[in-house]
Design a protein around this motif. Structure first.
Motif, PDB file in Angstrom:
ATOM      1  N   TYR A 477       0.838  -1.205   0.000  1.00 47.94           N
ATOM      2  CA  TYR A 477       0.000   0.000   0.000  1.00 47.94           C
ATOM      3  C   TYR A 477       0.873   1.255   0.000  1.00 47.94           C
ATOM      4  O   TYR A 477       1.873   1.354   0.715  1.00 47.94           O
ATOM      5  N   ASP A 478       0.479   2.225  -0.826  1.00 53.53           N
ATOM      6  CA  ASP A 478       1.216   3.479  -0.938  1.00 53.53           C
ATOM      7  C   ASP A 478       0.182   4.598  -1.071  1.00 53.53           C
ATOM      8  O   ASP A 478      -0.720   4.537  -1.921  1.00 53.53           O
ATOM      9  N   LYS A 479       0.312   5.622  -0.229  1.00 51.73           N
ATOM     10  CA  LYS A 479      -0.650   6.730  -0.251  1.00 51.73           C
ATOM     11  C   LYS A 479      -0.760   7.398  -1.608  1.00 51.73           C
ATOM     12  O   LYS A 479      -1.808   7.937  -1.967  1.00 51.73           O
ATOM     13  N   GLN A 480       0.334   7.406  -2.364  1.00 51.02           N
ATOM     14  CA  GLN A 480       0.295   8.039  -3.671  1.00 51.02           C
ATOM     15  C   GLN A 480      -0.818   7.473  -4.541  1.00 51.02           C
ATOM     16  O   GLN A 480      -1.471   8.202  -5.285  1.00 51.02           O
ATOM     17  N   TRP A 481      -1.056   6.151  -4.424  1.00 49.71           N
ATOM     18  CA  TRP A 481      -2.055   5.485  -5.247  1.00 49.71           C
ATOM     19  C   TRP A 481      -3.348   5.215  -4.473  1.00 49.71           C
ATOM     20  O   TRP A 481      -4.429   5.215  -5.071  1.00 49.71           O
ATOM     21  N   GLY A 482      -3.224   4.935  -3.191  1.00 47.61           N
ATOM     22  CA  GLY A 482      -4.400   4.760  -2.345  1.00 47.61           C
ATOM     23  C   GLY A 482      -5.256   3.560  -2.671  1.00 47.61           C
ATOM     24  O   GLY A 482      -6.479   3.627  -2.590  1.00 47.61           O
ATOM     25  N   PHE A 483      -4.626   2.433  -3.056  1.00 47.30           N
ATOM     26  CA  PHE A 483      -5.416   1.226  -3.301  1.00 47.30           C
ATOM     27  C   PHE A 483      -4.782   0.046  -2.575  1.00 47.30           C
ATOM     28  O   PHE A 483      -3.592   0.059  -2.240  1.00 47.30           O
ATOM     29  N   LYS A 484      -5.593  -0.968  -2.317  1.00 47.68           N
ATOM     30  CA  LYS A 484      -5.110  -2.206  -1.711  1.00 47.68           C
ATOM     31  C   LYS A 484      -5.621  -3.363  -2.554  1.00 47.68           C
ATOM     32  O   LYS A 484      -6.810  -3.657  -2.565  1.00 47.68           O
ATOM     33  N   ASP A 485      -4.699  -3.996  -3.262  1.00 52.71           N
ATOM     34  CA  ASP A 485      -5.074  -5.132  -4.097  1.00 52.71           C
ATOM     35  C   ASP A 485      -4.073  -6.260  -3.856  1.00 52.71           C
ATOM     36  O   ASP A 485      -2.949  -6.220  -4.362  1.00 52.71           O
ATOM     37  N   PRO A 486      -4.443  -7.259  -3.061  1.00 46.65           N
ATOM     38  CA  PRO A 486      -3.517  -8.344  -2.713  1.00 46.65           C
ATOM     39  C   PRO A 486      -2.927  -9.046  -3.937  1.00 46.65           C
ATOM     40  O   PRO A 486      -1.774  -9.478  -3.902  1.00 46.65           O
ATOM     41  N   LYS A 487      -3.710  -9.148  -5.006  1.00 46.21           N
ATOM     42  CA  LYS A 487      -3.217  -9.839  -6.204  1.00 46.21           C
ATOM     43  C   LYS A 487      -2.017  -9.109  -6.779  1.00 46.21           C
ATOM     44  O   LYS A 487      -1.004  -9.715  -7.147  1.00 46.21           O
ATOM     45  N   VAL A 488      -2.092  -7.768  -6.852  1.00 46.59           N
ATOM     46  CA  VAL A 488      -0.984  -6.967  -7.367  1.00 46.59           C
ATOM     47  C   VAL A 488       0.205  -7.045  -6.425  1.00 46.59           C
ATOM     48  O   VAL A 488       1.347  -7.305  -6.839  1.00 46.59           O
TER      49      VAL A 488
END
Length: 556
Positions: A477-488
């Protein structure tokens, strides 16, 4: 090099992006003016000031441009290329797991202060960094140590990563063994970084008498790193003066250098923070070279007889999206619509120098792990409108941040590029609210914090490994993008933990495919940045990593 993923950015790059146009002083030019071979001083116009004379405390290209001439790491990159070669280590090897690294060191190498280079000196440096305390543990100070080696012997903050560095042993004077706890894709490439270049043990003892301090986000760097006199490396030049008033760093040839001696006696880096200012200074003969040549100026300079070599492509420019800032971006169809709305072919054709390429994923095709099988999003305004409608987002309004007072290798004219992308988005029915921001610290702080729905940033690689690109953004997780995707996240991390290079490359390809299926942002382009030199200059081999060795420079 990071521009940038980390909170390391805000303090260090603040000094880099600010500068005043300075013209030549007679005392700094060669004593015989422009008489070619009689000159003994080469003056280079840099886009920004260095932040430190100790590269271990830095994470920006302008610092490393200077320190690279004075400090050497265990490994280096071949002149003009991205292949790892011996630096202070002639040979290196690792165990099959990539956890034990053995370096066979060069002999008869001296530091600038007369100290001898040996395995004990290598271990003194690595242990020095591992034992950092206080403000030195801030990611604004020790970004690269934390990126490559994790945390410290005693972490003082729960957000500091777990230490991966285990130990360094001087097996004998010419053999150093570095052990890490876990396999890492950052090795062996990380051993080539300027931030892990080797300093004299005598200098280290002086460093350890001083502290970095912090007040809020403001870092005060130790005195030794802000003036010449204490730092000592093994490079072909030694740093003799940092005149901050004139925005100049001066270096002098080190005559006891172990390798081929520098061809020019004196080297000066002068900050000129505008491209026009740098070009005019070169044309006037006030400087002998400069970086980040505007694409429109290349043919003009070449036509006038200047040398304007172009580096190979080794960077990535992208449109970032913050899903936390704008919930509409959580919908895949909205992200896909934005990707289809942008005419990347036109951007490359009109804004980048010859050799620029449209990006299909978050690494250039010159990096091992590039995949031909990623999902692609060709320019199609009609499809973009249709996707927005299907997502219930027709008439979407979005803020779009872009930087001012800056030029980057991957982004030669930020406002012009912004205007092109804005027009494309509006053609697809997206209403754009422009948010111009000063590059440092405003823009970097805002993008790092995820405060911009859309923004433009990029990256020039530190070494040729796919994780140095995709791992920078998508391993967690990175605030710049703000998403949580376990697959990635899982796909990206899998490559970093694989010791076998062939298997690692295959895993990076799968990671790129997972990233582009999810589409957290839009990779836009990769650019071959140009660098200019005077008519009477024999240039160095230009580096795709922007790691030019100015000891190679000579005058005709």
């Amino acid at each position: 090099m990071p521009i940038f993923k980390s909170r390391a950015v805000r303090v260090i790059t603040a000094a880099v992006a600010v500068g005043l146009v300075a013209t030549g002083c007679a005392s700094e030019r060669g004593k015989d003016g422009d008489k070619g071979g009689d000159k003994d001083t080469f003056v280079f116009g840099a886009p920004g000031d260095p932040g430190s004379l100790d590269p271990a405390l830095a994470s920006d290209g302008e610092t490393f441009r200077v320190t690279r001439q004075a400090f050497e790491a265990l490994l280096e990159h071949e002149s003009g290329g991205s292949k790892l070669v011996g630096g202070l280590a002639e040979k290196w090897s690792s165990d099959p797991a990539g956890k034990v690294w053995t370096f066979n060191l060069r002999k008869n190498v001296k530091f600038h202060d007369g100290e001898a280079f040996n395995a004990a000196a290598v271990c003194a440096n690595y242990d020095h960094w591992f034992n950092w305390k206080g403000t030195y543990q801030s990611s604004a100070v020790s970004y690269y140590w934390q990126t490559i080696m994790g945390g410290f012997k005693a972490n003082e903050d729960k957000e500091t990563p777990k230490a991966n560095y285990k130990s360094c042993t001087a097996k004998d004077d010419s053999t150093a063994v570095i052990e890490v706890n876990e396999t890492s894709a950052n090795l062996p490439g990380g051993f080539s970084l300027q931030a892990l270049a080797i300093h004299s043990p005598k200098a280290l003892k002086e460093y350890e008498k001083q502290e970095a301090t912090a007040k809020g986000d403001a870092i005060t760097y130790p005195k030794y790193s802000q003036e010449a006199g204490t730092v000592a490396g093994t490079g072909p030049y030694r740093i003799t003066k940092w005149n901050k008033g004139n925005k100049e760093v001066s270096l002098e040839r080190f005559d006891d250098y172990w390798g081929e001696k520098a061809k020019v006696k004196n080297l000066v880096f002068r900050t000129i923070d505008t491209e026009d200012g740098r070009r005019q200074a070169l044309q006037a003969g006030d400087i002998d070279g400069y970086d980040l040549v505007a694409p429109a100026d290349i043919k003009t300079l070449e036509g006038a007889g200047f040398n304007v070599p172009t580096r190979d492509v080794f960077n990535l420019f992208y449109l970032g999206m913050s899903q936390e800032k704008n919930p509409a971006l959580k919908k895949p169809a909205v992200r896909q619509a934005i990707a289809h709305a942008i005419d990347r072919e036109n951007l490359v054709k009109t804004q980048l120098p010859e050799g620029g390429k449209v990006a299909t994923q978050f690494m250039p095709d010159t990096v091992a792990g590039f995949s031909e099988n990623v999902k692609k999003y060709p320019f199609d305004s009609a499809k973009a409108k249709s996707l927005l409608a299907s997502a219930g987002a027709s008439g979407l309004s979005i803020d779009f941040c872009y930087p001012t007072e800056v030029t980057r290798p991957y982004m030669p004219a930020p406002q012009d590029i912004f205007e092109l992308i804005k027009a494309d988005l509006e053609k697809a029915g997206i209403k754009v609210t422009p948010k111009p921001m000063k590059w440092a610290p405003d823009y970097l702080d805002a993008t790092e914090a995820g405060s911009c729905s859309l923004h433009m940033l990029g990256w020039t690689g530190d070494f040729n490994d796919g994780y140095n690109f995709i791992g920078t953004w998508f391993a967690e997780y990175d605030k710049q993008w703000g998403f949580k995707d376990p697959k990635v996240f899982t796909a990206v991390k899998a490559g970093s933990l694989e010791a076998d290079a062939t298997k690692r490359t295959d895993l990076y390809k799968k990671a790129n495919e997972a990233i582009m299926e999810y589409l957290p942002g839009v990779p836009l382009s990769s650019s071959p940045p140009a660098i200019a030199f005077g008519k009477n200059v024999n240039p160095p081999n230009v580096s795709p990593l922007t790691q030019e060795n100015f000891a190679e420079v000579s005058f005709k």
